[in-house]
Motif scaffolding. Sequence first.
Motif, PDB file in Angstrom:
ATOM      1  N   LEU A  65      -1.478  -4.742  -6.439  1.00 37.08           N
ATOM      2  CA  LEU A  65      -0.693  -4.484  -4.964  1.00 37.08           C
ATOM      3  C   LEU A  65      -1.237  -3.377  -4.201  1.00 37.08           C
ATOM      4  CD1 LEU A  65       1.629  -5.084  -3.160  1.00 37.08           C
ATOM      5  CD2 LEU A  65       3.237  -3.709  -4.615  1.00 37.08           C
ATOM      6  N   ALA A  66      -1.690  -2.311  -5.027  1.00 36.05           N
ATOM      7  CA  ALA A  66      -2.294  -1.144  -4.444  1.00 36.05           C
ATOM      8  C   ALA A  66      -3.620  -1.390  -3.905  1.00 36.05           C
ATOM      9  CB  ALA A  66      -2.668  -0.022  -5.445  1.00 36.05           C
ATOM     10  N   ALA A  67      -4.347  -2.585  -4.374  1.00 36.32           N
ATOM     11  CA  ALA A  67      -5.635  -3.000  -3.724  1.00 36.32           C
ATOM     12  C   ALA A  67      -5.369  -3.873  -2.417  1.00 36.32           C
ATOM     13  CB  ALA A  67      -6.378  -3.977  -4.822  1.00 36.32           C
ATOM     14  N   VAL A  68      -4.229  -4.729  -2.529  1.00 35.02           N
ATOM     15  CA  VAL A  68      -3.756  -5.360  -1.279  1.00 35.02           C
ATOM     16  C   VAL A  68      -3.521  -4.442  -0.159  1.00 35.02           C
ATOM     17  CG1 VAL A  68      -1.958  -6.790  -0.225  1.00 35.02           C
ATOM     18  CG2 VAL A  68      -3.180  -7.356  -2.274  1.00 35.02           C
ATOM     19  N   ILE A  69      -2.702  -3.419  -0.429  1.00 35.59           N
ATOM     20  CA  ILE A  69      -2.305  -2.423   0.502  1.00 35.59           C
ATOM     21  C   ILE A  69      -3.578  -1.420   1.027  1.00 35.59           C
ATOM     22  CG2 ILE A  69      -0.887  -0.256   0.914  1.00 35.59           C
ATOM     23  CD1 ILE A  69       1.122  -1.363  -0.915  1.00 35.59           C
ATOM     24  N   GLU A  70      -4.664  -1.200   0.286  1.00 28.71           N
ATOM     25  CA  GLU A  70      -5.666  -0.534   0.788  1.00 28.71           C
ATOM     26  C   GLU A  70      -6.577  -1.493   1.641  1.00 28.71           C
ATOM     27  OE1 GLU A  70      -8.204   2.643   0.888  1.00 28.71           O
ATOM     28  OE2 GLU A  70      -6.490   2.595  -0.599  1.00 28.71           O
ATOM     29  N   ILE A  71      -6.717  -2.715   1.063  1.00 24.36           N
ATOM     30  CA  ILE A  71      -7.233  -3.717   2.156  1.00 24.36           C
ATOM     31  C   ILE A  71      -6.584  -3.664   3.690  1.00 24.36           C
ATOM     32  CG2 ILE A  71      -7.928  -5.909   2.563  1.00 24.36           C
ATOM     33  CD1 ILE A  71      -8.535  -6.355  -0.540  1.00 24.36           C
ATOM     34  N   VAL A  72      -5.248  -3.977   3.423  1.00 28.76           N
ATOM     35  CA  VAL A  72      -4.854  -4.122   4.862  1.00 28.76           C
ATOM     36  C   VAL A  72      -4.775  -3.007   5.746  1.00 28.76           C
ATOM     37  CG1 VAL A  72      -2.439  -4.407   5.751  1.00 28.76           C
ATOM     38  CG2 VAL A  72      -3.016  -5.897   3.930  1.00 28.76           C
ATOM     39  N   GLY A  73      -4.411  -1.522   4.697  1.00 31.59           N
ATOM     40  CA  GLY A  73      -4.643  -0.475   5.761  1.00 31.59           C
ATOM     41  C   GLY A  73      -6.007  -0.121   6.334  1.00 31.59           C
ATOM     42  N   ALA A  74      -6.886  -0.308   5.527  1.00 30.51           N
ATOM     43  CA  ALA A  74      -8.314   0.016   5.899  1.00 30.51           C
ATOM     44  C   ALA A  74      -8.812  -1.182   6.936  1.00 30.51           C
ATOM     45  CB  ALA A  74      -9.238  -0.060   4.666  1.00 30.51           C
ATOM     46  N   GLU A  81     -12.763  10.324  -2.260  1.00 30.06           N
ATOM     47  CA  GLU A  81     -12.256  10.906  -3.354  1.00 30.06           C
ATOM     48  C   GLU A  81     -10.722  10.871  -3.497  1.00 30.06           C
ATOM     49  OE1 GLU A  81     -13.854  12.325  -5.752  1.00 30.06           O
ATOM     50  OE2 GLU A  81     -15.898  11.460  -4.923  1.00 30.06           O
ATOM     51  N   GLY A  82     -10.159   9.979  -2.449  1.00 34.15           N
ATOM     52  CA  GLY A  82      -8.786   9.822  -2.346  1.00 34.15           C
ATOM     53  C   GLY A  82      -7.681  11.271  -1.966  1.00 34.15           C
ATOM     54  N   GLU A  83      -8.554  12.064  -1.284  1.00 36.52           N
ATOM     55  CA  GLU A  83      -7.880  13.312  -0.785  1.00 36.52           C
ATOM     56  C   GLU A  83      -7.209  13.226   0.810  1.00 36.52           C
ATOM     57  OE1 GLU A  83      -7.542  15.722  -2.893  1.00 36.52           O
ATOM     58  OE2 GLU A  83      -8.371  14.764  -4.452  1.00 36.52           O
ATOM     59  N   HIS A  84      -7.173  11.977   1.137  1.00 36.45           N
ATOM     60  CA  HIS A  84      -6.643  11.701   2.383  1.00 36.45           C
ATOM     61  C   HIS A  84      -5.217  11.733   2.228  1.00 36.45           C
ATOM     62  CE1 HIS A  84      -7.531   7.767   0.699  1.00 36.45           C
ATOM     63  NE2 HIS A  84      -6.622   7.469   1.318  1.00 36.45           N
ATOM     64  N   VAL A  85      -4.499  11.955   3.506  1.00 35.55           N
ATOM     65  CA  VAL A  85      -3.158  11.672   3.354  1.00 35.55           C
ATOM     66  C   VAL A  85      -2.742  10.034   2.969  1.00 35.55           C
ATOM     67  CG1 VAL A  85      -1.190  11.847   4.778  1.00 35.55           C
ATOM     68  CG2 VAL A  85      -3.058  13.400   5.135  1.00 35.55           C
ATOM     69  N   ARG A  86      -1.876  10.079   2.032  1.00 32.70           N
ATOM     70  CA  ARG A  86      -1.009   8.690   1.811  1.00 32.70           C
ATOM     71  C   ARG A  86       0.184   8.929   1.101  1.00 32.70           C
ATOM     72  NH1 ARG A  86      -5.487   6.127  -2.452  1.00 32.70           N
ATOM     73  NH2 ARG A  86      -6.068   5.276  -0.625  1.00 32.70           N
ATOM     74  N   ILE A  87       0.613   7.849   0.745  1.00 31.60           N
ATOM     75  CA  ILE A  87       2.128   8.031   0.130  1.00 31.60           C
ATOM     76  C   ILE A  87       2.053   7.814  -1.330  1.00 31.60           C
ATOM     77  CG2 ILE A  87       4.365   7.314   0.194  1.00 31.60           C
ATOM     78  CD1 ILE A  87       3.910   6.010   3.106  1.00 31.60           C
ATOM     79  N   ASP A  88       1.609   8.680  -1.814  1.00 32.63           N
ATOM     80  CA  ASP A  88       1.234   8.851  -3.251  1.00 32.63           C
ATOM     81  C   ASP A  88       2.709   8.498  -4.130  1.00 32.63           C
ATOM     82  OD1 ASP A  88      -1.596   9.329  -3.220  1.00 32.63           O
ATOM     83  OD2 ASP A  88      -1.125  11.428  -3.268  1.00 32.63           O
ATOM     84  N   VAL A  89       3.663   8.873  -3.796  1.00 37.09           N
ATOM     85  CA  VAL A  89       4.987   8.495  -4.535  1.00 37.09           C
ATOM     86  C   VAL A  89       5.020   7.175  -4.487  1.00 37.09           C
ATOM     87  CG1 VAL A  89       7.254   8.887  -4.477  1.00 37.09           C
ATOM     88  CG2 VAL A  89       5.725  10.742  -3.678  1.00 37.09           C
ATOM     89  N   LEU A  90       4.814   6.244  -3.433  1.00 37.27           N
ATOM     90  CA  LEU A  90       4.661   5.060  -3.522  1.00 37.27           C
ATOM     91  C   LEU A  90       3.783   4.223  -4.203  1.00 37.27           C
ATOM     92  CD1 LEU A  90       6.259   4.269   0.074  1.00 37.27           C
ATOM     93  CD2 LEU A  90       7.503   4.237  -1.965  1.00 37.27           C
ATOM     94  N   GLN A  91       2.637   4.657  -4.067  1.00 31.59           N
ATOM     95  CA  GLN A  91       1.547   3.845  -4.564  1.00 31.59           C
ATOM     96  C   GLN A  91       1.408   4.150  -6.232  1.00 31.59           C
ATOM     97  OE1 GLN A  91      -2.149   4.819  -2.897  1.00 31.59           O
ATOM     98  NE2 GLN A  91      -3.322   3.627  -3.987  1.00 31.59           N
ATOM     99  N   ALA A  92       1.835   5.152  -6.872  1.00 36.15           N
ATOM    100  CA  ALA A  92       2.116   5.300  -8.236  1.00 36.15           C
ATOM    101  C   ALA A  92       2.819   4.277  -8.774  1.00 36.15           C
ATOM    102  CB  ALA A  92       2.560   6.631  -8.509  1.00 36.15           C
ATOM    103  N   ARG A  93       3.721   3.630  -7.886  1.00 33.60           N
ATOM    104  CA  ARG A  93       4.582   2.898  -8.646  1.00 33.60           C
ATOM    105  C   ARG A  93       3.942   1.298  -8.436  1.00 33.60           C
ATOM    106  NH1 ARG A  93      10.345   4.480  -5.711  1.00 33.60           N
ATOM    107  NH2 ARG A  93      10.512   6.558  -6.924  1.00 33.60           N
TER     108      ARG A  93
END
Length: 183
Positions: free
Chosen positions: A89-98, A72-84
């Motif tokens: 790019l958000a998908a790449v960051i999600e893949i790398v992080g996960a 549900e996206g309720e975990h800790v993440r840097i929303d300020v950066l992800q909104a930009r």
Amino acid sequence: MITLLASARFFKAVARSIGQAAAWLVVLLVLTVVIDVVSRRFIVLGSTKLQDLEWHFHAALFLLSLGYAYVEGEHVRIDVLQARFGPKLAAVIEIVGAALFLVPFCVIVLHYGYNFVERSFLLDEGSASQTGLPHRWIIKSMLLAGFATLLAAAIGAIADSIAVLLGGKHPDDPHVRHQETGL
């Protein structure tokens, strides 16, 4: 692409279902706390079993909700950066992080957690208190269930992100959200 999105939907649905079922533990937790407080205050009857049960419900609620919070996206993440970021790019960051952090962490916890639960089961470990709850392996097994749920959620998120990179719809697209929730 259809298989990728279907597998993502499946893993996320598993995590979502377990989290929604675990939410009912709040009711049991509140009832247990109320009974414990009332029995201590008015009947002057303290119960170690009730206190053990309180933290068992709390631990199970937290652990079984991990995957739900991630989906549900309720975990800790840097929303300020992800909104930009754009969707790719958000998908790449999600893949790398996960893939680099979350999945290996879940696998390590599941590997060592299994031995932790197995040892508790074989010893028929009970509460440290003489009058506490027996069979501590039951609550310790919630560690495995919780991290298995989180792993399923991570696999679903990775599959969603790969689909975005391959040109599929973005998971935040209202049509995709509509299909997942059935609304």
